[in-house]
Design a protein around this motif. Structure first.
Motif, PDB file in Angstrom:
ATOM      1  N   THR A   1       3.924   1.525  -1.192  1.00 15.92           N
ATOM      2  CA  THR A   1       4.462   1.853  -2.383  1.00 15.92           C
ATOM      3  C   THR A   1       3.437   2.223  -3.503  1.00 15.92           C
ATOM      4  O   THR A   1       3.668   3.275  -4.160  1.00 15.92           O
ATOM      5  CB  THR A   1       5.022   0.428  -3.011  1.00 15.92           C
ATOM      6  OG1 THR A   1       5.809  -0.232  -2.207  1.00 15.92           O
ATOM      7  CG2 THR A   1       5.541   0.587  -4.532  1.00 15.92           C
ATOM      8  N   MET A   2       2.212   1.943  -3.232  1.00 12.70           N
ATOM      9  CA  MET A   2       1.252   2.486  -4.193  1.00 12.70           C
ATOM     10  C   MET A   2       1.201   3.850  -4.002  1.00 12.70           C
ATOM     11  O   MET A   2       0.990   4.829  -4.926  1.00 12.70           O
ATOM     12  CB  MET A   2      -0.057   1.618  -4.092  1.00 12.70           C
ATOM     13  CG  MET A   2      -1.435   2.201  -4.783  1.00 12.70           C
ATOM     14  SD  MET A   2      -0.970   2.018  -6.695  1.00 12.70           S
ATOM     15  CE  MET A   2      -0.984   0.156  -6.724  1.00 12.70           C
ATOM     16  N   TYR A   3       1.227   4.380  -2.505  1.00 18.76           N
ATOM     17  CA  TYR A   3       0.875   5.730  -2.333  1.00 18.76           C
ATOM     18  C   TYR A   3       2.044   6.754  -2.685  1.00 18.76           C
ATOM     19  O   TYR A   3       1.752   7.746  -3.395  1.00 18.76           O
ATOM     20  CB  TYR A   3       0.603   6.036  -0.812  1.00 18.76           C
ATOM     21  CG  TYR A   3      -0.622   5.398  -0.194  1.00 18.76           C
ATOM     22  CD1 TYR A   3      -1.786   5.364  -1.210  1.00 18.76           C
ATOM     23  CD2 TYR A   3      -0.614   4.908   1.096  1.00 18.76           C
ATOM     24  CE1 TYR A   3      -2.777   4.957  -0.614  1.00 18.76           C
ATOM     25  CE2 TYR A   3      -1.649   4.233   1.470  1.00 18.76           C
ATOM     26  CZ  TYR A   3      -3.132   4.387   0.656  1.00 18.76           C
ATOM     27  OH  TYR A   3      -4.173   3.673   1.160  1.00 18.76           O
TER      28      TYR A   3
ATOM     29  N   ILE B   1       3.888   6.309  -5.723  1.00 15.22           N
ATOM     30  CA  ILE B   1       3.886   6.168  -6.966  1.00 15.22           C
ATOM     31  C   ILE B   1       2.809   7.210  -7.190  1.00 15.22           C
ATOM     32  O   ILE B   1       3.078   8.315  -8.118  1.00 15.22           O
ATOM     33  CB  ILE B   1       3.585   4.839  -7.704  1.00 15.22           C
ATOM     34  CG1 ILE B   1       4.503   3.967  -7.408  1.00 15.22           C
ATOM     35  CG2 ILE B   1       3.284   4.945  -8.984  1.00 15.22           C
ATOM     36  CD1 ILE B   1       4.493   2.383  -7.659  1.00 15.22           C
ATOM     37  N   ILE B   2       1.708   7.093  -6.535  1.00 14.77           N
ATOM     38  CA  ILE B   2       0.467   8.284  -6.961  1.00 14.77           C
ATOM     39  C   ILE B   2       0.924   9.594  -6.770  1.00 14.77           C
ATOM     40  O   ILE B   2       0.791  10.573  -7.352  1.00 14.77           O
ATOM     41  CB  ILE B   2      -0.598   7.865  -6.069  1.00 14.77           C
ATOM     42  CG1 ILE B   2      -1.095   6.347  -6.641  1.00 14.77           C
ATOM     43  CG2 ILE B   2      -1.657   8.808  -6.377  1.00 14.77           C
ATOM     44  CD1 ILE B   2      -2.467   5.973  -5.800  1.00 14.77           C
ATOM     45  N   SER B   3       1.744   9.836  -5.459  1.00 16.13           N
ATOM     46  CA  SER B   3       2.240  11.187  -4.868  1.00 16.13           C
ATOM     47  C   SER B   3       3.267  11.590  -6.188  1.00 16.13           C
ATOM     48  O   SER B   3       3.114  12.860  -6.452  1.00 16.13           O
ATOM     49  CB  SER B   3       2.922  11.287  -3.741  1.00 16.13           C
ATOM     50  OG  SER B   3       1.826  10.651  -2.843  1.00 16.13           O
TER      51      SER B   3
ATOM     52  N   VAL C   1       3.732  10.842  -9.232  1.00 14.35           N
ATOM     53  CA  VAL C   1       2.875  11.201 -10.645  1.00 14.35           C
ATOM     54  C   VAL C   1       2.106  12.379 -10.533  1.00 14.35           C
ATOM     55  O   VAL C   1       2.252  13.306 -11.244  1.00 14.35           O
ATOM     56  CB  VAL C   1       1.885   9.840 -10.812  1.00 14.35           C
ATOM     57  CG1 VAL C   1       0.918  10.330 -11.970  1.00 14.35           C
ATOM     58  CG2 VAL C   1       2.594   8.804 -11.332  1.00 14.35           C
ATOM     59  N   PHE C   2       1.331  12.730  -9.392  1.00 17.23           N
ATOM     60  CA  PHE C   2       0.869  13.890  -9.278  1.00 17.23           C
ATOM     61  C   PHE C   2       1.849  15.255  -9.187  1.00 17.23           C
ATOM     62  O   PHE C   2       1.422  16.229  -9.870  1.00 17.23           O
ATOM     63  CB  PHE C   2      -0.088  13.935  -7.745  1.00 17.23           C
ATOM     64  CG  PHE C   2      -0.645  15.190  -7.449  1.00 17.23           C
ATOM     65  CD1 PHE C   2      -1.917  15.559  -8.227  1.00 17.23           C
ATOM     66  CD2 PHE C   2      -0.278  16.167  -6.666  1.00 17.23           C
ATOM     67  CE1 PHE C   2      -2.571  16.629  -7.811  1.00 17.23           C
ATOM     68  CE2 PHE C   2      -1.040  17.169  -6.356  1.00 17.23           C
ATOM     69  CZ  PHE C   2      -1.942  17.478  -6.944  1.00 17.23           C
TER      70      PHE C   2
ATOM     71  N   SER D   1       1.107  -1.245  -0.164  1.00 18.20           N
ATOM     72  CA  SER D   1       0.060   0.027  -0.200  1.00 18.20           C
ATOM     73  C   SER D   1       0.763   1.284  -0.172  1.00 18.20           C
ATOM     74  O   SER D   1       0.569   2.333  -0.587  1.00 18.20           O
ATOM     75  CB  SER D   1      -0.962  -0.125   1.293  1.00 18.20           C
ATOM     76  OG  SER D   1      -1.729  -1.239   1.285  1.00 18.20           O
TER      77      SER D   1
END
Length: 813
Positions: A681-683, A685-687, A689-690, A679
């Motif tokens: 790692t997923m957060y 990656i999303i940050s 990209v944003f 989870s």
């Protein structure tokens, strides 16, 4: 002439009897002008003139001729045409014209009798202008010689009163009087003997004088021839001959023969016959044989025109002596006239709610024949709704006897037959066509007791779903049906706002989209009202059934998809094939086949290890668990409905393959750490990209902003006063800052002997003053442009401020 123009005053006898037998009597002089007032009938009958119009007053006469007319506005009875008493009534002692004043609503008869009074409008007239008498000189004084008297069409005192001789002579006088049966006679009376040798001929006039005022007279010339002795005059066998003859006798039929005898012989005994005087112009219908005295018809007779004819026959011998007799021909009536039916009033159309006893027609029947031939009976043929009632004298009423219904019978054809009592009887048939007008007595009727209509959910607005239809047995406006929605239920709530009905044709529309999951059925009341007064209506229930659409995807209830990580199912390593691992439970808000769910294994760590029941959603082992199988197994189960197109949802679950359930806590902790790491790692990656996207967007906006400003600056230089610029620059050199509180953008250029600058409007005018060290100076808000500026124009630079080389390289924009 003055008398002819007089208008007759009201009759001395005026009798008012209320009801159907009321009698009003008036008199009027003959020869009155058209429009002459006879009397005020409305006043005498106690009626207001307005009632005459309201009750449709009219005059009816027995002979059908309109001698008088009624002025409805004033109620006066006036003469409609010139009245000739002699033409109307002949020599009758009285001349009365009967009338009926007919009033409707309610029906009433007023009998009116108008007596036509005689005026002296006719002078006496002799049948011959000259009469020759051949008289024997041996005639004795007192001998009488009959003379056809004059005729005066007037009656009473206006008829002939006296006869006289002019000029007077000693030989003759005139005598007149009445014989039996009222027949008048005129005779010449010999007063002294004649002497042919002394005077063989003589002439004088006979004057007939009536008693009118002024009197009228008529004359005839008398020529007397004195003959030698013929001392016997002809003598008729009868003074008056009376004969009866049928009115249908043909032309040439013998009526009778008159016979006269003469006692003389030879030529003095030869008798010839001729008509002496035409009474009532009867000679045109008869002819007499001069030798035999036989009287024949020259044309058929008509009892209705004249009931009797009076003839005068003279018998003359060869010596000139003559005698007179009267022939009275009585015409015998035969049944040759059919009854006549005269309609006085007729009401059509008739409203269907007319009460029994309503008069729809009033008519009069008459027959010109007499006796049994003139007796009339009336009958109505085969009708149960109507009847004939005698009204007054020969009047009949056609009335209703039962209620009417236009919807059953819209028109009645009534046949009234009038028959006399002759042999054979003659009949007349009058047809009355009675149209029945409509009244609003029928409410609209729907062709169904319940309307069921269907609409698929998620429909488009104003969608047509069906129509209601009602019919009305009435016609015209009473049958025009309009539709409307009524409040539902006894609470008088407003009708459903999602349904509308077309008031003209009953089309039903759904006004907004419907959701089957919120409402499955709607019932509304639709009213159908006609346009009658008062309006009648009927109601019907319209049931709108919402048909389900596949617009809801399946919802997974178990395992819960809200938990993170998803729940894990424990499977022992010793589990055999068909072991129940878990059961996926899902529901679908739709109905019918749209809610039929099927389950499919979409993904799995080891697809060959598990199998999912298509109908039950049970997850079972396909084979026994081995040591080679991973401890943690992740599965994704697809739940799909049976709609068109189908909708689906997924359910994620995991299974732990354990040899001993005591390892559950350790396994769960490791799985939690692993899941937590995944989870995080997923957060990250999303940050990342944003942030990258935000940086790229900012750079793009900055570049676009710079390019737009450079395009604006290419348009020219700003103007500014030289004095202000010098003072401003001097202050800038002395203090190291421009004297105003706004920042301006300055572009530096190389190898430039002069500089351009532009003062922009402040970006943030409310901020405090700032010192710019990167090419931004403070200055006025106005834009201006100046020519080249050198260092000699300003003070030397101060520490921390711009150098001379930098200032020379400034380019103000």
């Amino acid at each position: 002439m003055a008398l002819a123009r007089q208008v007759l005053c009201l009759s001395a006898f005026l009798s008012l009897v209320h009801g159907r037998s009321e009698l009003l009597r008036y008199s009027v002089a003959e020869e009155g002008e058209s429009g002459s007032v006879v009397a005020n009938v409305a006043e005498d009958a106690g009626l207001a003139p307005a009632q005459l119009s309201a009750r449709r007053a009219r005059l009816a006469s027995e002979d059908g001729r309109q001698h008088f007319r009624l002025q409805r506005g004033t109620g006066r009875l006036v003469v409609a045409e010139r009245l000739d008493r002699e033409e109307l009534c002949g020599q009758a002692a009285t001349c009365t014209l009967p009338l009926e004043l007919v009033l409707a609503n309610p029906l009433q008869f007023l009998r009116v009798e108008v007596t036509v009074e005689d005026i002296n409008d006719h002078a006496p007239v002799f049948p011959e202008e000259q009469v020759t008498f051949k008289i024997l000189e041996l005639s004795h004084p007192g001998s009488r010689f009959p003379l056809e008297g004059a005729r005066d069409l007037d009656i009473g005192s206006n008829s002939i009163q006296t006869y006289s001789i002019s000029p007077e002579n000693d030989y003759f006088s005139v005598s007149f009087g009445n014989r039996k049966k009222g027949k008048k006679f005129v005779e010449l009376v010999l007063e002294k003997p004649l002497d042919r040798e002394e005077q063989s001929e003589m002439d004088f006039r006979i004057i007939a004088m009536d008693g009118g005022s002024p009197p009228r007279s008529g004359t005839t010339q008398i020529h007397i021839v004195v003959l030698d002795a013929n001392d016997n005059a002809p003598v008729f066998t009868q003074e008056i001959y009376v004969v009866q003859i049928l009115e249908n006798a043909t032309e040439g039929s013998v009526v009778l023969s008159v016979v006269a005898t003469d006692l003389d012989a030879g030529r003095n005994g030869d008798i010839s016959y001729q008509f002496s005087q035409a009474v009532s112009h009867s000679d045109v219908s008869f002819v007499i044989d001069h030798m035999s005295g036989e009287i024949k018809l020259t044309k058929p007779l008509d009892f209705e025109t004249a009931e009797n004819h009076e003839l005068s026959v003279r018998a003359t011998d060869g010596g000139g002596l003559s005698a007179l007799c009267r022939v009275l021909v009585e015409v015998v009536d035969v049944n040759d006239n059919a009854p006549e039916l005269v309609v006085s009033s007729f009401s059509s159309p008739l409203p269907e709610n007319a009460l029994p006893g309503t008069v729809i027609a009033l008519f009069n029947v008459k027959d010109r024949d007499s006796g049994p031939n003139g007796k009339i009976s009336c009958a109505l043929e085969d009708q149960l709704s109507f009847s004939l009632h005698p009204a007054y004298k020969s009047y009949y009423e056609l009335v209703t006897v039962s209620t009417l219904d236009r919807e059953e019978i819209a028109q009645y054809i009534l046949s009234v037959t009038a028959a006399d009592a002759g042999s054979p009887p003659l009949t007349t048939t009058q047809t009355f066509t009675v149209d029945i007008s409509d009244v609003n007595d029928n409410a609209p009727v729907f062709n169904q007791t319940l309307y069921s209509m269907y609409v698929r959910e998620n429909n488009v607005p104003t969608m047509f779903v069906g129509a209601v239809s009602a019919s009305d047995a009435d016609v015209g406006p009473n049958a025009k049906v309009t539709y409307s929605l009524l409040p539902a239920g006894p609470t008088e709530q407003p009708p459903c706002s999602c349904i509308s009905v077309n008031p003209e044709n009953g089309d039903v529309f759904v006004l907004r989209p419907l959701d089957y999951e919120q409402v499955k059925q709607i019932e509304v009341l639709v009213s159908a009202s006609d346009a009658g007064s008062p309006a009648l209506s009927a109601n019907v229930t319209v049931r709108l059934v919402v048909v389900d659409e596949n617009d809801n995807a399946p919802l997974v209830l178990y395992p819960s998809q809200d938990s993170n990580p998803p729940p894990s199912e424990l499977v022992p390593m010793s589990a055999e094939a068909d072991y129940l691992v878990a059961k996926v439970v899902a529901v679908d808000a739709d109905s019918g086949q749209n809610s039929w769910l099927s389950y499919h294994l979409l993904r799995a760590t080891d697809p060959g290890l598990f199998v999912v029941g298509a109908q039950s959603g049970e997850v079972r082992l396909r084979r026994p668990v081995t040591e080679r199988d991973a401890v943690k197994q992740k599965l994704v189960v697809l739940v799909r409905d049976n709609g068109q197109p189908p909708l689906s949802a997924t359910a994620s679950l995991s299974a732990l393959l354990l040899s001993d359930f005591s390892d559950v806590r350790i396994t769960h902790s490791s799985l939690a750490v692993e899941d937590e790491g995944d989870s995080l790692t997923m957060y990250l990656i999303i940050s990342l990209v944003f942030i990258s996207l935000l940086f790229l967007a900012s750079m793009g906006a900055f570049v676009v902003h710079k390019m737009c400003k450079r395009k604006e600056l290419k348009g020219g230089h700003v103007l500014y006063g030289a004095g202000n610029l010098q003072s401003g620059l001097a202050d800038a050199v002395a203090t190291g800052t421009l004297p105003h509180r706004c920042c301006y953008e300055i572009s530096l250029t190389t190898c430039s002997g002069n500089s351009e600058f532009k003062f922009l409007k402040p970006i943030l005018p409310s901020l405090p003053p700032q010192h710019c060290t990167t090419g931004v100076v403070t200055g006025d808000e106005q834009d201006f442009t100046r020519g080249p500026i050198t260092l000699e124009d300003v003070a030397p630079a101060q520490p921390g401020m711009l150098s001379a080389e930098q200032f020379n390289s400034l380019s103000f924009k």
